[in-house]
Write an enzyme that holds these catalytic residues in place. Structure first.
Site, PDB file in Angstrom:
ATOM      1  N   ASN A  72       0.866  -1.182   0.000  1.00  0.00           N
ATOM      2  CA  ASN A  72       0.000   0.000   0.000  1.00  0.00           C
ATOM      3  C   ASN A  72       0.903   1.232   0.000  1.00  0.00           C
ATOM      4  OD1 ASN A  72      -1.799   2.054   0.533  1.00  0.00           O
ATOM      5  ND2 ASN A  72      -2.295   1.369   2.615  1.00  0.00           N
TER       6      ASN A  72
ATOM      7  N   LYS B 245       0.155   4.275  -0.305  1.00  0.00           N
ATOM      8  CA  LYS B 245      -0.483   5.480   0.269  1.00  0.00           C
ATOM      9  C   LYS B 245      -0.233   6.692  -0.643  1.00  0.00           C
ATOM     10  CE  LYS B 245      -0.231   3.339   4.750  1.00  0.00           C
ATOM     11  NZ  LYS B 245      -0.129   3.451   6.194  1.00  0.00           N
TER      12      LYS B 245
ATOM     13  N   HIS C 144      -9.401   1.092   4.918  1.00  0.00           N
ATOM     14  CA  HIS C 144      -8.136   1.340   5.616  1.00  0.00           C
ATOM     15  C   HIS C 144      -8.372   2.303   6.779  1.00  0.00           C
ATOM     16  CE1 HIS C 144      -4.114   2.745   6.505  1.00  0.00           C
ATOM     17  NE2 HIS C 144      -3.691   1.622   5.947  1.00  0.00           N
TER      18      HIS C 144
ATOM     19  N   GLU D 176      -6.871   4.783   7.798  1.00  0.00           N
ATOM     20  CA  GLU D 176      -6.720   6.214   7.475  1.00  0.00           C
ATOM     21  C   GLU D 176      -7.981   6.746   6.790  1.00  0.00           C
ATOM     22  OE1 GLU D 176      -2.949   5.696   5.490  1.00  0.00           O
ATOM     23  OE2 GLU D 176      -2.123   5.129   7.427  1.00  0.00           O
TER      24      GLU D 176
ATOM     25  N   GLU E  54      -5.265  -4.875  10.626  1.00  0.00           N
ATOM     26  CA  GLU E  54      -4.243  -3.852  10.832  1.00  0.00           C
ATOM     27  C   GLU E  54      -4.516  -3.110  12.135  1.00  0.00           C
ATOM     28  OE1 GLU E  54      -2.321  -2.665   6.851  1.00  0.00           O
ATOM     29  OE2 GLU E  54      -4.100  -1.431   7.093  1.00  0.00           O
TER      30      GLU E  54
ATOM     31  N   GLY F  55       2.536   2.370  10.771  1.00  0.00           N
ATOM     32  CA  GLY F  55       3.483   3.469  10.618  1.00  0.00           C
ATOM     33  C   GLY F  55       4.200   3.864  11.901  1.00  0.00           C
TER      34      GLY F  55
ATOM     35  N   SER G 267       3.571  -1.964  10.472  1.00  0.00           N
ATOM     36  CA  SER G 267       5.015  -2.017  10.722  1.00  0.00           C
ATOM     37  C   SER G 267       5.624  -3.382  10.411  1.00  0.00           C
ATOM     38  CB  SER G 267       5.330  -1.597  12.164  1.00  0.00           C
ATOM     39  OG  SER G 267       4.911  -0.255  12.370  1.00  0.00           O
TER      40      SER G 267
ATOM     41  N   GLY H  89       2.841  -1.034   4.286  1.00  0.00           N
ATOM     42  CA  GLY H  89       2.860   0.387   3.964  1.00  0.00           C
ATOM     43  C   GLY H  89       4.284   0.846   3.692  1.00  0.00           C
ATOM     44  N   GLY H  90       4.900   1.451   4.693  1.00  0.00           N
ATOM     45  CA  GLY H  90       6.229   2.054   4.543  1.00  0.00           C
ATOM     46  C   GLY H  90       7.245   1.171   3.832  1.00  0.00           C
TER      47      GLY H  90
HETATM   48  P1  PGA Z   1       2.885   0.372   7.656  1.00  0.00           P
HETATM   49  O1  PGA Z   1       1.414   0.563   7.079  1.00  0.00           O
HETATM   50  O2  PGA Z   1       3.428  -0.909   7.078  1.00  0.00           O
HETATM   51  O3  PGA Z   1       3.640   1.585   7.205  1.00  0.00           O
HETATM   52  O4  PGA Z   1       2.758   0.292   9.149  1.00  0.00           O
HETATM   53  C1  PGA Z   1       0.555  -0.516   6.862  1.00  0.00           C
HETATM   54  C2  PGA Z   1      -0.750  -0.037   6.268  1.00  0.00           C
HETATM   55  O5  PGA Z   1      -1.218   1.039   6.653  1.00  0.00           O
HETATM   56  O6  PGA Z   1      -1.338  -0.704   5.392  1.00  0.00           O
END
Ligand code: PGA
Length: 249
Positions: free
Chosen positions: A9, A11, A94, A96, A166, A172, A212, A233-234
């Site tokens: 993802n 983002k 998600h 967010e 999640e 994050g 993470s 994500g990251g």
């Molecule tokens: P992250 O994000 O791996 O940066 O923690 C995961 C996500 O929001 O899908």
């Protein structure tokens, strides 16, 4: 059949040029390393069409979709627009989207339904915030999210769903759920699905962990019997890290 899946993802990151370069690197590695793991990337809407053109072994996902089919919804992107650029998956719900853009369970239920009707595979996200875990209501929170958005589906529709657990406190933050915490919740989710849709659909369901996840912890997370992969994500923004996570299987 239950699949192992690693989905990136992105983002709101990467320019189009950076996105194409990242996707090209991931595609090249995946094409040279055939495996049973399904790899998916979810670039921003603006990149989907061009990124899709460089992907042959990697699936293409959006990060969101409109809850409406078409019409006067300025700024929205419909499911038919997504399938017209060959997206096969849509991340829906998600945290967010839920927390920053106020997407409710009712909106997410609509999104899941129309995504399925368009032939997209929803990657449906659920997870509790820290306060909810500390209050020991995390199972109830996740159950409600799943019941409200997914229990309205027919068994046939549900067979196309991927769930991503999640925990919001892990997204994050650099603090991942422990393998035991992930397994405990994934097992809970699978039992919940079993009670509603039966053993075969529960067994076939892919449940991804997100929050993470990185090359250094992916192996111990994915080693659990109910953790079928990750929503990243990251660490999906660098081909090397993302590939490191794919290799954790
Ligand atoms: P992250 O994000 O791996 O940066 O923690 C995961 C996500 O929001 O899908």
């Amino acid at each position: 059949m239950r699949k192992n899946i690693v989905a990136g993802n992105w983002k709101m990151n990467t320019t189009l040029q950076e996105g194409i370069a990242l996707a090209t690197s991931v595609e090249k590695w995946v094409s040279e390393h055939p495996s049973k793991v399904k790899v998916i990337v979810a670039p921003p809407f603006t990149h989907l069409s061009d990124v899709g053109k460089v992907l042959h072994h990697v699936g293409l996902s959006s990060q969101n979709c409109s809850s409406e089919v078409s019409g006067a919804y300025t700024g929205e992107v419909s499911v038919s627009m997504l399938t017209s650029v060959n997206a096969a998956y849509a991340i829906i719900g998600h945290s967010e989207r839920r927390s920053i853009y106020g997407e409710t369970d009712a909106i997410l239920a609509k999104k899941v339904k129309i995504a399925l009707q368009a032939g997209l595979t929803p990657i449906f996200c659920c997870g509790e915030i820290l306060k909810e875990r500390e209050s020991n209501i995390h199972f109830d929170v996740v159950r409600k999210q799943i019941e409200e958005a997914l229990f309205i589906l027919t068994p046939e529709e549900f067979s196309h769903i991927i769930i991503a657990y999640e925990p919001v406190w892990a997204i994050g933050t650099g603090v991942n759920a422990t393998p035991a915490q992930a397994q405990e919740m994934h097992q809970y989710i699978r039992k919940l699905i079993l009670s509603k849709f039966g053993a075969s659909l529960a067994d076939d369901l892919s449940i991804l962990y997100g929050g993470s996840c990185k090359p250094s912890n992916a192996h111990e997370l994915f080693a659990n019997p109910d953790v079928d992969g990750g929503l990243i994500g990251g660490a999906s923004l660098k081909a090397e890290d993302f590939i490191g996570i794919i290799q954790a299987f």
